[in-house]
Design a protein around this motif. Sequence first.
Motif, short mmCIF file in Angstrom:
data_model
loop_
_atom_site.label_atom_id
_atom_site.label_comp_id
_atom_site.label_asym_id
_atom_site.label_seq_id
_atom_site.Cartn_x
_atom_site.Cartn_y
_atom_site.Cartn_z
N LYS A 136 0.85 -1.19 0.00
CA LYS A 136 0.00 0.00 0.00
C LYS A 136 0.88 1.24 0.00
O LYS A 136 1.75 1.40 0.84
N ILE A 137 0.65 2.12 -0.97
CA ILE A 137 1.32 3.41 -1.01
C ILE A 137 0.23 4.46 -0.78
O ILE A 137 -0.61 4.70 -1.64
N LYS A 138 0.24 5.05 0.42
CA LYS A 138 -0.84 5.97 0.79
C LYS A 138 -0.43 7.42 0.55
O LYS A 138 0.64 7.85 0.98
N ILE A 139 -1.29 8.16 -0.11
CA ILE A 139 -1.07 9.59 -0.35
C ILE A 139 -2.05 10.37 0.51
O ILE A 139 -3.27 10.25 0.37
N ASN A 140 -1.53 11.16 1.45
CA ASN A 140 -2.39 11.99 2.30
C ASN A 140 -2.93 13.18 1.50
O ASN A 140 -2.23 13.74 0.65
N LYS A 141 -4.17 13.56 1.81
CA LYS A 141 -4.82 14.65 1.07
C LYS A 141 -5.17 15.80 2.01
O LYS A 141 -5.32 15.61 3.21
N ASP A 142 -5.31 17.00 1.42
CA ASP A 142 -5.76 18.13 2.21
C ASP A 142 -7.28 18.11 2.28
O ASP A 142 -7.94 17.20 1.77
N ARG A 143 -7.87 19.13 2.90
CA ARG A 143 -9.32 19.13 3.10
C ARG A 143 -10.11 19.28 1.80
O ARG A 143 -11.33 19.09 1.77
N TYR A 144 -9.42 19.63 0.72
CA TYR A 144 -10.11 19.76 -0.58
C TYR A 144 -9.92 18.51 -1.44
O TYR A 144 -10.38 18.47 -2.57
N GLY A 145 -9.21 17.50 -0.89
CA GLY A 145 -9.02 16.26 -1.63
C GLY A 145 -7.79 16.23 -2.51
O GLY A 145 -7.57 15.27 -3.25
N PHE A 146 -6.96 17.29 -2.44
CA PHE A 146 -5.75 17.31 -3.23
C PHE A 146 -4.59 16.67 -2.45
O PHE A 146 -4.53 16.80 -1.22
N PRO A 147 -3.69 15.97 -3.16
CA PRO A 147 -2.56 15.33 -2.44
C PRO A 147 -1.67 16.36 -1.77
O PRO A 147 -1.35 17.40 -2.37
N LEU A 148 -1.29 16.09 -0.53
CA LEU A 148 -0.40 17.01 0.19
C LEU A 148 1.00 16.98 -0.40
O LEU A 148 1.66 18.01 -0.52
#
Length: 585
Positions: free
Chosen positions: A199-211
């Motif tokens: 699993k490669i997890k990409i964290n997102k901001d509150r608008y759903g864009f990748p941090l």
Amino acid sequence: MNPFYEPYRLLQIYQSILFRENKLVNYPTAHQQFSALNLIAFKQLQHNIDTYLLEFLKANGLILTNVDNILEGLYKTLLNLGIGAPPPFLANRQQYNAAKHRKSSIFHSYQTRQPEIMVTLDINASKEILKELLVNGMTIARINCAYGTIEDWRRLIHFIRSIEKDIHNQLPHPCKIYMDLSGAKVRVGPIKKKTFPLKIKINKDRYGFPLHNKKGILVMKHHTHIHDLDSFEFVLPLNINKDIPQLAAGDVLHFTDVQKRKREFNILASHTYGYVVTINKTTYISEGTRLLHEQSGNEYQVGTLKSSPVDIYVKSGDYLKIHLAKSIEGKAATKNNPAEISTTLPQIFSDVKAGENIYFNDGKIHGIVDHVDKNFIIVSIIYPSTPKKVKENKGINLPDTKIKLPAITAQDIHDLPFIVKHADFLGISFIQQAEDLAYLHQILHQSLLENLTIVAKIETRNAIHNFSDILLQGLHFPKFAVMIARGDLAVEVGFEKLPIIQQEMLDMCKAAHVPTILATEVLDRLTKKGIPSRAELADIFIGSSVDCMMLNKGTYVDKAVDFLKETMQLIVKQHEYYHKYVRGF
């Protein structure tokens, strides 16, 4: 109670402490002996001061608050009451100053009035993460020797020292290294391994864009263990085919992941062992996944992935079988059989009895011993009500069982030469009694102890019962500190008792001029989730009275370090304000 008797009762307490001064021997220096005597004085006050005496002193405008130098405080109180008393030893003030200097030689917090920040390092921490921690305010790096190998520890220390050379002008002091001996900890044994998708997890901001994009490496060459790859956020092996032409920066590899979603790797650069790539969407990749280079039509295939322990979950009403043979691997429950695990120290279960409490994962799982057999025990799980994972190598606590284990094991003896050569602090895990420290003093040459701080980790019920003796023994070391390890301690003594015991230990350490480290769940929610809880902020305020606060590893640990540093600066200013003014309410 006769008020005229109270001053003479205070005199009796004072004289009994003076009498004990002559009984203290074999301390290397006068200031270490003074600290031991001050601790004894503190215990004497605890046992002899009652409400009547305190009310009497209060009525005369007096109060006993001088914990750092109790004899001098008592002497002056007696003089103020008009009671003649022999003065304490003439060198008392010099010894007191020397004791304070001994404390300041361990931590810089004595000068700054701001607790130092210790961070438990992930054994696979990259150089980039370590740099963030150092820049944000980590002053002590903790390496838990229960995990990893000497080569892993050497790599982390090398990273820290090389980073310090690059950014020395940004750091007020060199980062100190703290290493704990793994100790005789009862842990969950090995669990059966299985290959799962990566699993490669990409964290997102509150608008759903990748941090931020994840950077990893596609490995094209065979290797056993290459430390250069530890700086990457993921490592993906590819099956090797010499006929496939090389890729170039800017190329894209398209693929379909396990969940049937279209994904792509962007090639950043070539590497000695393959290609550096980035990805901007969460993905699950399994063995055999095909990566397509559309321009050339060439395909690359994902090779063998690293196996991981299978998931073992338990909840209230379930049974858990603990095998007393190390060779048996843990496995999940089936329709007809309960979940099964083994343990790293099966010999201690010979003392376990039916009806005793048993805890896993720092108390997150609670059970009662239901049945004891020479080959296994059966545990009835009573908490939690929702399934909780039993993790490999996590601790097992048996607070009702009388366990006889050495604090220093054969493995610890093996690790000691490396630790004393590279560390500033040596933590003794699961200390039970003063004799554990005496044994360590015996096996370590005095010359090795001059620059090494010995830290007694208080995390067992026995350690609480023997705490004053542990402090008195620890004062024989040139440098000595205490870590209040609240994780195991809460399970051992009960969560409801922890606040009282924690404060009692802090008071005793202050009386003995022994610096303290507060550990376990400091800003835990911020470290793991990125935002602190209100209770954690109150915990920090209480923790501002200690010399060092320890943060555990987590996704946002660099943010937590910066937050803790900034918050502590504000608290220190507030403390200074209260010292200058008396405010009425």
